[in-house]
Design a protein around this motif. Structure first.
Motif, PDB file in Angstrom:
ATOM      1  N   LEU A 169       0.700  -1.251  -0.356  1.00 21.35           N
ATOM      2  CA  LEU A 169      -0.279   0.002   0.123  1.00 21.35           C
ATOM      3  C   LEU A 169       0.958   1.027   0.208  1.00 21.35           C
ATOM      4  O   LEU A 169       0.487   2.037  -0.914  1.00 21.35           O
ATOM      5  N   PRO A 170       1.854   1.255   0.500  1.00 27.72           N
ATOM      6  CA  PRO A 170       2.949   2.481   1.027  1.00 27.72           C
ATOM      7  C   PRO A 170       3.090   3.133  -0.761  1.00 27.72           C
ATOM      8  O   PRO A 170       3.219   4.176  -0.794  1.00 27.72           O
ATOM      9  N   ASP A 171       3.931   1.691  -1.118  1.00 32.43           N
ATOM     10  CA  ASP A 171       3.853   1.308  -2.476  1.00 32.43           C
ATOM     11  C   ASP A 171       3.287   2.568  -3.434  1.00 32.43           C
ATOM     12  O   ASP A 171       3.174   3.394  -4.507  1.00 32.43           O
ATOM     13  N   GLN A 172       2.126   1.729  -3.459  1.00 32.89           N
ATOM     14  CA  GLN A 172       0.535   2.278  -4.399  1.00 32.89           C
ATOM     15  C   GLN A 172       0.284   4.006  -4.048  1.00 32.89           C
ATOM     16  O   GLN A 172       0.792   4.839  -5.413  1.00 32.89           O
ATOM     17  N   LEU A 173       0.830   4.275  -2.732  1.00 31.82           N
ATOM     18  CA  LEU A 173       0.254   5.252  -2.159  1.00 31.82           C
ATOM     19  C   LEU A 173       1.372   6.879  -2.808  1.00 31.82           C
ATOM     20  O   LEU A 173       1.264   7.432  -3.293  1.00 31.82           O
ATOM     21  N   GLY A 174       2.892   5.648  -3.222  1.00 29.84           N
ATOM     22  CA  GLY A 174       3.826   6.504  -3.415  1.00 29.84           C
ATOM     23  C   GLY A 174       3.649   7.078  -4.812  1.00 29.84           C
ATOM     24  O   GLY A 174       4.240   8.057  -5.980  1.00 29.84           O
ATOM     25  N   ARG A 175       3.143   6.236  -5.677  1.00 31.07           N
ATOM     26  CA  ARG A 175       3.133   6.027  -6.787  1.00 31.07           C
ATOM     27  C   ARG A 175       2.073   7.345  -7.689  1.00 31.07           C
ATOM     28  O   ARG A 175       2.192   7.736  -7.814  1.00 31.07           O
ATOM     29  N   ALA A 176       1.142   7.841  -6.351  1.00 28.76           N
ATOM     30  CA  ALA A 176       0.143   8.506  -6.558  1.00 28.76           C
ATOM     31  C   ALA A 176       0.685   9.605  -6.281  1.00 28.76           C
ATOM     32  O   ALA A 176       0.596  10.530  -7.225  1.00 28.76           O
ATOM     33  N   ASP A 177       1.637   9.749  -5.702  1.00 25.46           N
ATOM     34  CA  ASP A 177       2.306  11.137  -5.290  1.00 25.46           C
ATOM     35  C   ASP A 177       2.975  11.323  -6.611  1.00 25.46           C
ATOM     36  O   ASP A 177       3.373  12.715  -7.020  1.00 25.46           O
ATOM     37  N   GLU A 178       3.836  10.256  -6.771  1.00 25.53           N
ATOM     38  CA  GLU A 178       4.512  10.897  -8.188  1.00 25.53           C
ATOM     39  C   GLU A 178       3.495  11.282  -9.241  1.00 25.53           C
ATOM     40  O   GLU A 178       4.154  12.332  -9.695  1.00 25.53           O
ATOM     41  N   LEU A 179       2.621  10.726  -9.228  1.00 29.86           N
ATOM     42  CA  LEU A 179       1.419  11.013 -10.574  1.00 29.86           C
ATOM     43  C   LEU A 179       0.838  12.749 -10.350  1.00 29.86           C
ATOM     44  O   LEU A 179       1.221  13.111 -11.438  1.00 29.86           O
ATOM     45  N   LEU A 180       1.118  13.482  -8.779  1.00 29.32           N
ATOM     46  CA  LEU A 180       0.833  13.837  -8.561  1.00 29.32           C
ATOM     47  C   LEU A 180       1.282  15.847  -9.402  1.00 29.32           C
ATOM     48  O   LEU A 180       1.460  16.666  -9.018  1.00 29.32           O
ATOM     49  N   ALA A 181       2.690  14.641  -8.577  1.00 24.79           N
ATOM     50  CA  ALA A 181       3.863  15.539  -8.743  1.00 24.79           C
ATOM     51  C   ALA A 181       4.782  15.467 -10.361  1.00 24.79           C
ATOM     52  O   ALA A 181       4.891  16.481 -10.193  1.00 24.79           O
ATOM     53  N   ASP A 182       4.138  14.464 -11.436  1.00 23.75           N
ATOM     54  CA  ASP A 182       4.089  14.876 -12.129  1.00 23.75           C
ATOM     55  C   ASP A 182       3.253  16.196 -12.844  1.00 23.75           C
ATOM     56  O   ASP A 182       3.488  16.892 -13.765  1.00 23.75           O
ATOM     57  N   ALA A 183       2.491  15.592 -12.302  1.00 24.36           N
ATOM     58  CA  ALA A 183       1.050  16.785 -12.517  1.00 24.36           C
ATOM     59  C   ALA A 183       1.310  18.224 -12.924  1.00 24.36           C
ATOM     60  O   ALA A 183       1.190  18.924 -13.660  1.00 24.36           O
ATOM     61  N   ASP A 184       1.824  18.290 -11.167  1.00 20.66           N
ATOM     62  CA  ASP A 184       2.202  19.891 -11.253  1.00 20.66           C
ATOM     63  C   ASP A 184       3.407  20.418 -11.655  1.00 20.66           C
ATOM     64  O   ASP A 184       3.148  21.115 -12.083  1.00 20.66           O
ATOM     65  N   ASP A 185       4.299  19.534 -12.040  1.00 23.58           N
ATOM     66  CA  ASP A 185       5.434  20.048 -13.569  1.00 23.58           C
ATOM     67  C   ASP A 185       4.535  19.814 -14.605  1.00 23.58           C
ATOM     68  O   ASP A 185       5.419  20.824 -15.162  1.00 23.58           O
ATOM     69  N   VAL A 186       3.831  19.187 -15.027  1.00 26.31           N
ATOM     70  CA  VAL A 186       3.089  19.471 -16.387  1.00 26.31           C
ATOM     71  C   VAL A 186       2.728  21.038 -16.681  1.00 26.31           C
ATOM     72  O   VAL A 186       2.369  21.848 -17.355  1.00 26.31           O
ATOM     73  N   LEU A 187       2.068  21.016 -14.915  1.00 27.23           N
ATOM     74  CA  LEU A 187       1.204  22.187 -14.658  1.00 27.23           C
ATOM     75  C   LEU A 187       2.116  24.051 -14.820  1.00 27.23           C
ATOM     76  O   LEU A 187       1.826  24.546 -15.088  1.00 27.23           O
ATOM     77  N   ALA A 188       2.982  23.161 -13.890  1.00 28.08           N
ATOM     78  CA  ALA A 188       4.406  24.705 -14.131  1.00 28.08           C
ATOM     79  C   ALA A 188       4.913  24.649 -15.364  1.00 28.08           C
ATOM     80  O   ALA A 188       5.421  25.783 -15.214  1.00 28.08           O
ATOM     81  N   GLU A 189       5.575  23.705 -16.063  1.00 27.03           N
ATOM     82  CA  GLU A 189       5.727  24.086 -17.320  1.00 27.03           C
ATOM     83  C   GLU A 189       5.164  24.860 -18.084  1.00 27.03           C
ATOM     84  O   GLU A 189       4.713  25.688 -19.191  1.00 27.03           O
ATOM     85  N   ALA A 190       3.482  24.267 -18.261  1.00 29.47           N
ATOM     86  CA  ALA A 190       2.438  24.947 -18.719  1.00 29.47           C
ATOM     87  C   ALA A 190       2.613  26.378 -18.434  1.00 29.47           C
ATOM     88  O   ALA A 190       1.930  27.865 -19.295  1.00 29.47           O
ATOM     89  N   ARG A 191       2.337  27.217 -17.177  1.00 30.53           N
ATOM     90  CA  ARG A 191       2.297  28.398 -16.757  1.00 30.53           C
ATOM     91  C   ARG A 191       3.744  28.293 -17.529  1.00 30.53           C
ATOM     92  O   ARG A 191       3.669  30.150 -18.069  1.00 30.53           O
ATOM     93  N   ALA A 192       5.226  28.291 -17.384  1.00 29.37           N
ATOM     94  CA  ALA A 192       5.625  29.337 -17.999  1.00 29.37           C
ATOM     95  C   ALA A 192       5.873  29.387 -19.480  1.00 29.37           C
ATOM     96  O   ALA A 192       6.480  30.705 -19.957  1.00 29.37           O
ATOM     97  N   GLN A 193       5.504  28.108 -20.049  1.00 27.14           N
ATOM     98  CA  GLN A 193       5.416  28.601 -21.471  1.00 27.14           C
ATOM     99  C   GLN A 193       4.797  30.358 -21.978  1.00 27.14           C
ATOM    100  O   GLN A 193       4.387  30.693 -22.343  1.00 27.14           O
TER     101      GLN A 193
END
Length: 154
Positions: A46-70
């Motif tokens: 379960l912690p691995d699954q939660l870690g992967r979810a956190d990674e997905l959220l971080a990736d989405a935040d990165d995409v959003l930050a990149e979009a804002r920068a563009q």
């Protein structure tokens, strides 16, 4: 073990389905040690699954930050271009119109990128929610069966 949560839940389900039935009862005999081992594996996964979810959220935040920068780069480029065009009255009028178009296009692009990033996050979170819902339903079903056996044994 490095098994996924879904695999572990399938093993729990298999153990219950293949368990020997009690005569004249809907109850079954399962190996306590086997089921407890599988539950422990699920807890570990379960912690691995939660870690992967956190990674997905971080990736989405990165995409959003990149979009804002563009979007900011596009707006900055539009402002620079507008400033260059301010030389004569006709050019100023044309530059203002063009600058407004560029800014509007940049804002539309930024809004679209934000919507896409939010949609991506929402889809990943929905997938995770479904997985967690399945886990909860299976755990509840298992506990209900155990409770039934405990009540029957009293």
């Amino acid at each position: 073990m490095d098994e996924g949560l879904t695999t572990i839940l399938v093993e729990i389900e298999r153990a219950v389905q293949q368990a020997r039935a009690m005569p004249m009862s809907s109850s079954v005999l399962v190996s306590r040690a086997e089921l407890l081992d599988l539950v422990e594996q699920a807890r570990a996964a379960l912690p691995d699954q939660l870690g992967r979810a956190d990674e997905l959220l971080a990736d989405a935040d990165d995409v959003l930050a990149e979009a804002r920068a563009q979007a900011e780069q596009i707006v900055a480029a539009a402002r620079e271009r507008a400033a260059e065009l301010v030389s004569t009255e006709q050019v100023v009028v044309a530059a203002r119109v063009r600058a407004e178009e560029i800014v509007a296009a940049a804002e539309a692009t930024g809004a679209q990128l934000r919507r896409e990033a939010d949609d991506y996050c929402d889809r990943r979170l929905a997938d995770f929610e479904i997985d967690l819902g399945r886990v909860v339903a299976q755990v509840q079903a298992g506990r209900a069966k155990l409770a039934g056996r405990l009540d029957a044994g009293r």
